[in-house]
Design a protein around this motif. Structure first.
Motif: not given
Length: 145
Positions: A86-91
């Motif tokens: 969930q901390d990832l930005d994007g794909d």
């Protein structure tokens, strides 16, 4: 000294998963040629009664099911995968390229578990080459460690 200890801990952590990575790597040739159509056949909807219908569902080939079984039978699944991704930005598919071992485990767990919530998720992952990219990245990490 701190850098040395961090590297040593990282190497030790990765060594716990070396055997699992090697087992999963045997599926690389399979995923290099796999397509959505080759791994999944959809069983059509069926009316079983006046007001009852069985909705279409995917039937996967033995090799894909073997890969999924291999993941479930290993200790490679990442129990806290949702908070990690969930901390990832994007794909997620793009994040694979630079992911470390724990992030790869989280992404793989996400895609493996996705089939429970969305029929055909594994077929989409095959079509988008997600499993192939994860396996290639794992192999790359395994060589470095």
């Amino acid at each position: 000294m701190k850098h040395y200890i961090e590297n040593l801990c990282h190497t030790l952590h990765a060594s716990f998963y070396r055997a699992e990575i090697e087992k999963l790597s045997k599926f690389l040739p399979y995923f290099e040629t796999a397509t959505m159509e080759s791994v999944c056949k959809w069983t059509p909807a069926e009316k079983t009664g006046e007001k009852q219908v069985i909705t279409p569902y995917p039937t996967y080939d033995k090799s894909l099911l073997g890969f999924i079984d291999e993941i479930y039978s290993s200790n490679f699944m990442y129990t806290d995968y949702m908070s990690t991704i969930q901390d990832l930005d994007g794909d997620l598919n793009i994040a694979i390229e630079t992911a470390d071992l724990d992030l790869l485990r989280a992404i793989l767990t996400y895609y493996v578990r996705a089939e429970r919530f969305s029929d055909g998720a594994w077929a989409m992952a095959v079509e988008e080459k997600v499993f192939l990219k994860i396996l290639r990245r794992l192999k790359e990490i395994n060589k470095v460690e």
